[in-house]
Design a protein around this motif. Sequence first.
Motif, PDB file in Angstrom:
ATOM      1  N   GLU A 163       0.842  -1.194   0.000  1.00 37.93           N
ATOM      2  CA  GLU A 163       0.000   0.000   0.000  1.00 37.93           C
ATOM      3  C   GLU A 163       0.876   1.241   0.000  1.00 37.93           C
ATOM      4  O   GLU A 163       1.889   1.280   0.692  1.00 37.93           O
ATOM      5  CB  GLU A 163      -0.891   0.067   1.250  1.00 37.93           C
ATOM      6  CG  GLU A 163      -1.958  -0.975   1.326  1.00 37.93           C
ATOM      7  CD  GLU A 163      -2.822  -0.839   2.570  1.00 37.93           C
ATOM      8  OE1 GLU A 163      -2.657   0.149   3.331  1.00 37.93           O
ATOM      9  OE2 GLU A 163      -3.645  -1.732   2.791  1.00 37.93           O
ATOM     10  N   ASP A 164       0.444   2.243  -0.777  1.00 36.21           N
ATOM     11  CA  ASP A 164       1.012   3.582  -0.641  1.00 36.21           C
ATOM     12  C   ASP A 164       0.022   4.319   0.239  1.00 36.21           C
ATOM     13  O   ASP A 164      -1.037   4.736  -0.210  1.00 36.21           O
ATOM     14  CB  ASP A 164       1.153   4.261  -2.001  1.00 36.21           C
ATOM     15  CG  ASP A 164       1.720   5.672  -1.885  1.00 36.21           C
ATOM     16  OD1 ASP A 164       2.008   6.124  -0.749  1.00 36.21           O
ATOM     17  OD2 ASP A 164       1.855   6.333  -2.922  1.00 36.21           O
ATOM     18  N   GLN A 165       0.347   4.446   1.506  1.00 37.19           N
ATOM     19  CA  GLN A 165      -0.535   5.096   2.473  1.00 37.19           C
ATOM     20  C   GLN A 165      -0.201   6.587   2.490  1.00 37.19           C
ATOM     21  O   GLN A 165       0.532   7.073   3.341  1.00 37.19           O
ATOM     22  CB  GLN A 165      -0.375   4.448   3.850  1.00 37.19           C
ATOM     23  CG  GLN A 165      -0.742   2.986   3.849  1.00 37.19           C
ATOM     24  CD  GLN A 165      -0.514   2.321   5.193  1.00 37.19           C
ATOM     25  OE1 GLN A 165       0.349   2.705   5.981  1.00 37.19           O
ATOM     26  NE2 GLN A 165      -1.300   1.286   5.461  1.00 37.19           N
ATOM     27  N   LYS A 166      -0.746   7.281   1.494  1.00 37.14           N
ATOM     28  CA  LYS A 166      -0.418   8.687   1.297  1.00 37.14           C
ATOM     29  C   LYS A 166      -0.711   9.541   2.534  1.00 37.14           C
ATOM     30  O   LYS A 166       0.053  10.451   2.851  1.00 37.14           O
ATOM     31  CB  LYS A 166      -1.172   9.232   0.082  1.00 37.14           C
ATOM     32  CG  LYS A 166      -0.669   8.660  -1.236  1.00 37.14           C
ATOM     33  CD  LYS A 166      -1.477   9.188  -2.400  1.00 37.14           C
ATOM     34  CE  LYS A 166      -1.054   8.716  -3.756  1.00 37.14           C
ATOM     35  NZ  LYS A 166      -0.403   7.488  -3.930  1.00 37.14           N
ATOM     36  N   ASP A 167      -1.792   9.260   3.242  1.00 40.15           N
ATOM     37  CA  ASP A 167      -2.128  10.035   4.443  1.00 40.15           C
ATOM     38  C   ASP A 167      -1.072   9.897   5.534  1.00 40.15           C
ATOM     39  O   ASP A 167      -0.887  10.804   6.338  1.00 40.15           O
ATOM     40  CB  ASP A 167      -3.498   9.630   5.000  1.00 40.15           C
ATOM     41  CG  ASP A 167      -4.640  10.026   4.078  1.00 40.15           C
ATOM     42  OD1 ASP A 167      -4.421  10.855   3.166  1.00 40.15           O
ATOM     43  OD2 ASP A 167      -5.753   9.511   4.267  1.00 40.15           O
ATOM     44  N   ALA A 168      -0.394   8.759   5.565  1.00 38.71           N
ATOM     45  CA  ALA A 168       0.654   8.522   6.555  1.00 38.71           C
ATOM     46  C   ALA A 168       2.051   8.761   5.975  1.00 38.71           C
ATOM     47  O   ALA A 168       3.037   8.615   6.691  1.00 38.71           O
ATOM     48  CB  ALA A 168       0.554   7.093   7.086  1.00 38.71           C
ATOM     49  N   ARG A 202       3.774   6.926   3.786  1.00 44.94           N
ATOM     50  CA  ARG A 202       4.589   5.720   3.862  1.00 44.94           C
ATOM     51  C   ARG A 202       4.064   4.664   2.904  1.00 44.94           C
ATOM     52  O   ARG A 202       2.874   4.623   2.572  1.00 44.94           O
ATOM     53  CB  ARG A 202       4.616   5.160   5.275  1.00 44.94           C
ATOM     54  CG  ARG A 202       3.331   4.519   5.725  1.00 44.94           C
ATOM     55  CD  ARG A 202       3.439   4.010   7.143  1.00 44.94           C
ATOM     56  NE  ARG A 202       2.320   3.134   7.478  1.00 44.94           N
ATOM     57  CZ  ARG A 202       2.189   2.492   8.614  1.00 44.94           C
ATOM     58  NH1 ARG A 202       3.125   2.611   9.544  1.00 44.94           N
ATOM     59  NH2 ARG A 202       1.153   1.724   8.849  1.00 44.94           N
ATOM     60  N   TYR A 203       4.996   3.838   2.448  1.00 44.89           N
ATOM     61  CA  TYR A 203       4.653   2.597   1.769  1.00 44.89           C
ATOM     62  C   TYR A 203       4.632   1.528   2.852  1.00 44.89           C
ATOM     63  O   TYR A 203       5.465   1.540   3.768  1.00 44.89           O
ATOM     64  CB  TYR A 203       5.701   2.230   0.715  1.00 44.89           C
ATOM     65  CG  TYR A 203       5.605   3.045  -0.547  1.00 44.89           C
ATOM     66  CD1 TYR A 203       4.691   2.701  -1.537  1.00 44.89           C
ATOM     67  CD2 TYR A 203       6.412   4.155  -0.755  1.00 44.89           C
ATOM     68  CE1 TYR A 203       4.598   3.433  -2.711  1.00 44.89           C
ATOM     69  CE2 TYR A 203       6.326   4.898  -1.922  1.00 44.89           C
ATOM     70  CZ  TYR A 203       5.415   4.525  -2.888  1.00 44.89           C
ATOM     71  OH  TYR A 203       5.313   5.263  -4.055  1.00 44.89           O
ATOM     72  N   ALA A 204       3.691   0.602   2.750  1.00 45.25           N
ATOM     73  CA  ALA A 204       3.575  -0.446   3.762  1.00 45.25           C
ATOM     74  C   ALA A 204       3.428  -1.809   3.084  1.00 45.25           C
ATOM     75  O   ALA A 204       2.836  -1.915   2.006  1.00 45.25           O
ATOM     76  CB  ALA A 204       2.382  -0.177   4.668  1.00 45.25           C
ATOM     77  N   VAL A 237       7.712  -0.970   6.545  1.00 49.04           N
ATOM     78  CA  VAL A 237       7.274   0.327   6.020  1.00 49.04           C
ATOM     79  C   VAL A 237       8.487   1.092   5.485  1.00 49.04           C
ATOM     80  O   VAL A 237       9.623   0.858   5.911  1.00 49.04           O
ATOM     81  CB  VAL A 237       6.571   1.207   7.085  1.00 49.04           C
ATOM     82  CG1 VAL A 237       5.304   0.539   7.591  1.00 49.04           C
ATOM     83  CG2 VAL A 237       7.490   1.562   8.216  1.00 49.04           C
ATOM     84  N   ASP A 242       8.997   5.148   5.172  1.00 48.27           N
ATOM     85  CA  ASP A 242       8.463   6.501   5.363  1.00 48.27           C
ATOM     86  C   ASP A 242       9.046   7.401   4.289  1.00 48.27           C
ATOM     87  O   ASP A 242      10.204   7.223   3.877  1.00 48.27           O
ATOM     88  CB  ASP A 242       8.853   7.041   6.738  1.00 48.27           C
ATOM     89  CG  ASP A 242       8.211   6.270   7.880  1.00 48.27           C
ATOM     90  OD1 ASP A 242       7.070   5.797   7.714  1.00 48.27           O
ATOM     91  OD2 ASP A 242       8.860   6.151   8.930  1.00 48.27           O
TER      92      ASP A 242
END
Length: 103
Positions: free
Chosen positions: A14-19, A21-23, A33, A35
């Motif tokens: 996942e590309d967790q744009k809100d955080a 980070r890639y996870a 992750v 960051d």
Amino acid sequence: MTEASRDPRDLRYEDQKDASRYALFDGDTLLAVIDYRDDGHSVSMTRAFTVPTFRGHGYAGVLTEFAVADLEQRGDRQVIPMCWYVAEWFEKNPERAGILRAA
């Protein structure tokens, strides 16, 4: 199947744009992750972290591969490897250096 032999295609990225980070997940279990900071032109990868229980199985490398491939596919960002792990990954994968921001 052991973790070390797990097929990377069985993992979820996942590309967790809100955080920022890639996870990397195995089911709902977070494995690793990366960051980052995205300024709209480049992505500074600031930290690669593997959950201690899962270290030694190559998950950070798998996640770095995913993140770089994602950014290459997007084609609108360059990478700044601030984290030592990501910098070493690029040293071991010089064919991917085209996405690096020139110093």
